[in-house]
Design a protein around this motif. Structure first.
Motif, PDB file in Angstrom:
ATOM      1  N   GLU A 136      -4.026   2.945  -4.318  1.00  0.00           N
ATOM      2  CA  GLU A 136      -4.578   3.155  -2.986  1.00  0.00           C
ATOM      3  C   GLU A 136      -3.571   2.771  -1.909  1.00  0.00           C
ATOM      4  OE1 GLU A 136      -7.383   4.786  -2.428  1.00  0.00           O
ATOM      5  OE2 GLU A 136      -7.312   4.984  -4.598  1.00  0.00           O
ATOM      6  N   LEU A 142      -1.022   5.423  -1.762  1.00  0.00           N
ATOM      7  CA  LEU A 142      -1.572   6.685  -1.295  1.00  0.00           C
ATOM      8  C   LEU A 142      -1.809   6.669   0.202  1.00  0.00           C
ATOM      9  CD1 LEU A 142      -4.047   7.722  -4.083  1.00  0.00           C
ATOM     10  CD2 LEU A 142      -1.989   8.876  -3.373  1.00  0.00           C
ATOM     11  N   ILE A 143      -2.377   5.561   0.713  1.00  0.00           N
ATOM     12  CA  ILE A 143      -2.708   5.602   2.135  1.00  0.00           C
ATOM     13  C   ILE A 143      -1.429   5.611   2.958  1.00  0.00           C
ATOM     14  CG2 ILE A 143      -2.975   3.126   2.639  1.00  0.00           C
ATOM     15  CD1 ILE A 143      -5.655   4.143   4.078  1.00  0.00           C
ATOM     16  N   TYR A 148      -0.297   9.243   2.788  1.00  0.00           N
ATOM     17  CA  TYR A 148      -1.029  10.147   3.692  1.00  0.00           C
ATOM     18  C   TYR A 148      -0.352  10.161   5.058  1.00  0.00           C
ATOM     19  CZ  TYR A 148      -4.871   9.447   0.343  1.00  0.00           C
ATOM     20  OH  TYR A 148      -5.634   9.361  -0.778  1.00  0.00           O
ATOM     21  N   GLY A 149      -0.034   8.953   5.532  1.00  0.00           N
ATOM     22  CA  GLY A 149       0.606   8.860   6.838  1.00  0.00           C
ATOM     23  C   GLY A 149       1.983   9.506   6.826  1.00  0.00           C
ATOM     24  N   MET A 172       1.982  13.338   6.895  1.00  0.00           N
ATOM     25  CA  MET A 172       1.695  13.931   8.197  1.00  0.00           C
ATOM     26  C   MET A 172       2.824  13.679   9.181  1.00  0.00           C
ATOM     27  SD  MET A 172      -1.174  15.125   7.495  1.00  0.00           S
ATOM     28  CE  MET A 172      -1.685  15.687   9.100  1.00  0.00           C
ATOM     29  N   GLY A 190       4.851  15.636  12.849  1.00  0.00           N
ATOM     30  CA  GLY A 190       4.082  16.408  13.809  1.00  0.00           C
ATOM     31  C   GLY A 190       3.968  17.871  13.431  1.00  0.00           C
ATOM     32  N   THR A 199      -1.061  19.962   8.529  1.00  0.00           N
ATOM     33  CA  THR A 199      -2.445  19.507   8.559  1.00  0.00           C
ATOM     34  C   THR A 199      -3.207  19.943   7.321  1.00  0.00           C
ATOM     35  OG1 THR A 199      -2.264  19.902  10.901  1.00  0.00           O
ATOM     36  CG2 THR A 199      -4.398  19.276  10.082  1.00  0.00           C
ATOM     37  N   VAL A 200      -3.127  21.235   7.001  1.00  0.00           N
ATOM     38  CA  VAL A 200      -3.962  21.731   5.900  1.00  0.00           C
ATOM     39  C   VAL A 200      -3.490  21.193   4.542  1.00  0.00           C
ATOM     40  CG1 VAL A 200      -4.649  23.806   4.691  1.00  0.00           C
ATOM     41  CG2 VAL A 200      -4.812  23.706   7.160  1.00  0.00           C
ATOM     42  N   GLY A 218      -1.961  18.483   4.059  1.00  0.00           N
ATOM     43  CA  GLY A 218      -2.298  17.057   4.107  1.00  0.00           C
ATOM     44  C   GLY A 218      -3.762  16.823   3.800  1.00  0.00           C
ATOM     45  N   LEU A 219      -4.626  17.662   4.387  1.00  0.00           N
ATOM     46  CA  LEU A 219      -6.065  17.510   4.149  1.00  0.00           C
ATOM     47  C   LEU A 219      -6.385  17.694   2.666  1.00  0.00           C
ATOM     48  CD1 LEU A 219      -8.786  17.152   5.654  1.00  0.00           C
ATOM     49  CD2 LEU A 219      -8.974  19.620   5.643  1.00  0.00           C
ATOM     50  N   HIS A 220      -5.790  18.720   2.071  1.00  0.00           N
ATOM     51  CA  HIS A 220      -6.045  18.955   0.639  1.00  0.00           C
ATOM     52  C   HIS A 220      -5.591  17.757  -0.189  1.00  0.00           C
ATOM     53  CE1 HIS A 220      -5.950  23.617   1.160  1.00  0.00           C
ATOM     54  NE2 HIS A 220      -6.855  23.025   1.901  1.00  0.00           N
ATOM     55  N   VAL A 238      -5.220  14.630   0.715  1.00  0.00           N
ATOM     56  CA  VAL A 238      -6.055  13.446   0.907  1.00  0.00           C
ATOM     57  C   VAL A 238      -7.375  13.591   0.161  1.00  0.00           C
ATOM     58  CG1 VAL A 238      -7.289  12.090   2.605  1.00  0.00           C
ATOM     59  CG2 VAL A 238      -4.999  12.865   3.104  1.00  0.00           C
ATOM     60  N   VAL A 239      -8.033  14.743   0.316  1.00  0.00           N
ATOM     61  CA  VAL A 239      -9.350  14.902  -0.317  1.00  0.00           C
ATOM     62  C   VAL A 239      -9.216  14.822  -1.836  1.00  0.00           C
ATOM     63  CG1 VAL A 239     -11.211  16.541  -0.713  1.00  0.00           C
ATOM     64  CG2 VAL A 239     -10.361  16.174   1.582  1.00  0.00           C
ATOM     65  N   LEU A 281      -8.712  11.300  -2.902  1.00  0.00           N
ATOM     66  CA  LEU A 281      -9.927  10.489  -2.780  1.00  0.00           C
ATOM     67  C   LEU A 281     -10.846  10.754  -3.962  1.00  0.00           C
ATOM     68  CD1 LEU A 281     -10.746  10.544   1.013  1.00  0.00           C
ATOM     69  CD2 LEU A 281      -9.785   8.732  -0.353  1.00  0.00           C
ATOM     70  N   LEU A 339     -17.631  13.278   0.190  1.00  0.00           N
ATOM     71  CA  LEU A 339     -16.782  12.169  -0.258  1.00  0.00           C
ATOM     72  C   LEU A 339     -17.493  10.840  -0.077  1.00  0.00           C
ATOM     73  CD1 LEU A 339     -13.212  13.035   1.037  1.00  0.00           C
ATOM     74  CD2 LEU A 339     -13.890  12.623  -1.303  1.00  0.00           C
ATOM     75  N   MET A 358     -10.361   4.913   3.850  1.00  0.00           N
ATOM     76  CA  MET A 358     -10.017   6.293   3.494  1.00  0.00           C
ATOM     77  C   MET A 358     -10.920   7.280   4.221  1.00  0.00           C
ATOM     78  SD  MET A 358      -7.506   6.150   1.450  1.00  0.00           S
ATOM     79  CE  MET A 358      -6.664   5.015   0.398  1.00  0.00           C
ATOM     80  N   PHE A 382      -9.844   7.717   7.691  1.00  0.00           N
ATOM     81  CA  PHE A 382      -8.645   8.555   7.773  1.00  0.00           C
ATOM     82  C   PHE A 382      -8.993  10.029   7.614  1.00  0.00           C
ATOM     83  CE2 PHE A 382      -4.826  10.565   6.111  1.00  0.00           C
ATOM     84  CZ  PHE A 382      -3.911  10.169   7.060  1.00  0.00           C
ATOM     85  N   LEU A 424      -8.373  13.171  10.095  1.00  0.00           N
ATOM     86  CA  LEU A 424      -7.590  14.315   9.638  1.00  0.00           C
ATOM     87  C   LEU A 424      -8.382  15.610   9.804  1.00  0.00           C
ATOM     88  CD1 LEU A 424      -4.879  14.839   8.450  1.00  0.00           C
ATOM     89  CD2 LEU A 424      -5.814  14.544   6.187  1.00  0.00           C
ATOM     90  N   ARG A 431      -8.355  16.614  13.331  1.00  0.00           N
ATOM     91  CA  ARG A 431      -7.066  17.182  13.700  1.00  0.00           C
ATOM     92  C   ARG A 431      -6.945  18.604  13.179  1.00  0.00           C
ATOM     93  NH1 ARG A 431      -1.127  14.778  12.847  1.00  0.00           N
ATOM     94  NH2 ARG A 431      -0.073  16.749  13.220  1.00  0.00           N
TER      95      ARG A 431
END
Lengths: 505, 122
Positions: free
Chosen positions: A136, A139-140, A143-144, A147, A150, A155-156, A158-160, A162-163, A166, B32, B82, B85, B89, B92
């Motif tokens: 964890e 990972l956290i 994640y930062g 991203m 800028g 974004t997309v 990154g979202l995939h 992260v999810v 998780l 989630l 999490m 976050f 996200l 965003r």
């Protein structure tokens, strides 16, 4: 008790906290402190490496709790190997970031150092739940970092990322809970003892828990059904971040090595070698998928990202077979491929910077600046990654091929690996010849110059492949000893008997 | 108590997984969260369910295991961070792409294949 074991964790922690409070300090000061921290981590990991050379286990019990009741850090050859590999890579990636990619986010160095802390906890811990916490932490931070830089392109993916991770964490917790509910312990050494004694219906619970754990590690390592998040995420990440992420999939491989060899090893009775018969075909398919992806890549960075998947497959195939020679070969190849892939990510980013709007896409473009330097770097990296002689990728692949005993497995592994290496050679030569040789008329509007830190870092990471070849004998001796240590469980279990510090001293 | 507990965990997990498979970020985030609730309850139950017991060995016949509670506490803290976050996200993603689809855009409607067109004309 050996207090050195906490150094690779405490140094990035303190350095990272310092950075977190210094977000508005002059960037030069922040950079100096951050690089100093990374150098210190490298120093500490070299100290650990020199301690691990004698083949003994060293233990640090948090709060002086006698294992298995407290959390322990354990240093052996494998842990020292991983820590050194990571800190060398991190130092060069960090130097690269000084070339300007650390701007735009005041907390880049904080996240970078916390990521290193998470990696080092994962490599040193001897506790299953602590491994979850380490995952964890890294990972956290990742994640930062993912991203960082800028723009909307990250974004997309990154979202995939992260999810998915998780969900992976949730599955990890469920499997840890299932294993704990039967064995009543989370200390890896104690687990190795308790798993042998599991009988009856509890066996199925532990089995299910172990298989779910394999799913989690497979997600981290990006094995085939769980690898589709990787190419897009890695190809979009900023260069030093992508280079550091080259080691992230290896964390999954490391966890498989650690947990499955120790807890579900040969001695585990009915649970011996759990999941390994699944892992071998999956590793081969992952490899094949990686080769196909590399052929289809339309820019340099996704080409290298697919190389990450290829190397995971190549690594896990001999690990699933589990022979000492195979493990040793896998570790040798891991060292080579991690540094090479990271170097290639850096080179791809440098190339992208010199080609104007063409970026790193594999298309013809006006002649680029600094073509000789970059093309030599790319060629050396590609030769090492594709596994051509005389560079380190070749040595690693030869060792892997040699380690498989004759039989069906040998036919499959040789077939896929050799065929695939040829395909990846085609992919690299196509990319290299289009990007570096074929040019169209026109000129670029003043591309940015190559700066010192970026060229040094990229050049050094690529040059490490030559160093590995020069040092191949000693490295192979070390990986042989590591494999022997991994397969000998009895010594690891002695950690349980290690006395903690008494009151009088 | 065991039955209710198991049913609650099952419902939370099943709902969470269903929502995770949705195409919008909001249901995914809620999914989630529900999944992590289910996981936390599951972890809590790994020390066996007991009420009114002491977490001390030897003082009574049965005891309540304190370790899963420590694990759950850790998992809650991590899960909370999490979730925060992933909410940011998702926001965003919505701001960048002006769409809260998880891929950042709606899937393009595919051209109907030849066979489908023929079937439609019949």
């Amino acid at each position: 008790m050996n207090h050195w074991l906490t150094a690779p964790i405490l140094i990035p922690l303190l350095g990272g906290i310092l950075q977190a409070f210094m977000g508005y300090a002059p960037i030069q000061l922040r950079r100096t402190l951050a690089i100093t921290t990374t150098v210190l981590i490298l120093g500490a990991s070299l100290v650990l490496f020199s301690m691990a050379l004698d083949g003994d286990y060293r233990m640090y019990a948090f709060g002086n709790w006698q294992p298995p009741f407290g959390i322990v850090l354990v240093l052996d050859r494998l842990a020292a190997f991983m820590v050194v590999m990571t800190s060398v890579l991190a130092l060069f990636a960090h130097i690269f970031s000084l070339g300007g990619s650390d701007e735009g986010n005041r907390q880049f160095h904080t996240l970078f150092l916390f990521q290193l802390m998470g990696l080092n906890i994962a490599f040193l811990t001897g506790d299953l739940f602590n491994l979850f916490v380490a995952f964890e932490v890294l990972l956290i931070a990742s994640y930062g970092l993912l991203m960082h830089g800028g723009g909307t392109i990250r974004t997309v993916p990154g979202l995939h990322y992260v999810v998915l991770n998780l969900i992976g964490s949730a599955v990890f917790l469920i499997s840890v809970g299932m294993i704990y509910s039967v064995t009543g312990t989370l200390n890896m050494a104690d687990l190795a003892v308790r798993v042998q004694q599991v009988t009856g219906e509890n066996l199925q619970l532990v089995k299910a828990g172990g298989m779910m754990l394999l799913v989690v590690f497979a997600l981290k390592a990006a094995i085939l059904p769980l690898c589709f998040w990787l190419p897009r995420a890695y190809a979009k990440a900023t260069a030093p971040v992508a280079a550091l992420f080259a080691v992230m999939t290896k964390v999954g491989v490391y966890a498989i090595l650690r947990v499955y060899l120790l807890v579900f090893g040969d001695q585990a009775g009915p649970l011996a070698n759990l999941g390994m018969d699944w892992l071998f075909p999956l590793a081969l398919v992952t490899m094949a998928m990686g080769f196909i992806g590399a052929l289809g890549a339309d820019n340099l960075r996704s080409l290298v990202a697919w190389q990450v998947i290829i190397s995971v497959g190549t690594l896990l195939a001999p690990i699933a077979l589990g022979s000492p020679a195979g493990l040793s070969a896998a570790l040798f190849y891991m060292l080579s491929t991690t540094w090479t892939v990271a170097g290639l990510f850096l080179v791809a980013s440098l190339v992208a910077g010199q080609r104007g709007t063409a970026g790193d896409r594999i298309v013809t473009a006006p002649p680029m600046r600094n073509r000789t330097f970059l093309s030599v770097l790319f060629m050396v990296g590609a030769v090492a990654a594709a596994g051509l002689p005389p560079l380190s990728g070749f040595v690693g692949k030869i060792l892997i091929l040699q380690s498989v005993p004759a039989g069906v497995e040998m036919a499959w592994l040789w077939g896929v690996l050799l065929m695939g290496s040829f395909l990846s050679l085609v992919a690299y030569s196509r990319a290299g010849s289009i990007v570096f040789w074929r040019t169209v008329d026109g000129h670029l509007e003043s591309p940015p110059r190559l700066t010192g830190p970026t060229s040094i870092a990229a050049g050094a990471l690529i040059a490490l492949t030559l160093a590995i070849v020069a040092m191949a004998g000693p490295i192979n001796k070390y990986t042989d000893a590591t494999a022997a240590q991994l397969l000998d469980h009895t010594r690891y279990l002695e950690i349980l008997e290690t006395p903690v510090v008494g009151e009088e001293n | 108590m065991e039955l209710i507990f198991a049913l609650v965990i099952g419902t939370l997990t099943a709902t969470g997984v269903y929502l995770l498979l949705r195409a919008r970020t909001f249901p995914v985030v809620v999914g989630l969260t529900l999944l992590s609730y289910g996981v936390n309850l599951f972890l809590f139950s790994t020390g066996r369910l007991a009420t009114g017991q002491q977490p001390v060995l030897g003082s009574a016949e049965t005891y309540s295991d304190p370790l899963p509670q420590a694990l759950v506490l850790t998992a809650i803290v991590i899960g909370f961070a999490m979730t925060a976050f992933v909410v940011v996200l998702s926001l965003r993603n919505l701001a960048d792409n002006e769409d809260d689809h998880v891929d950042g855009r709606q899937p393009q409607p595919t051209e109907p294949s030849k066979r489908e067109r023929e079937a439609g004309s019949k």
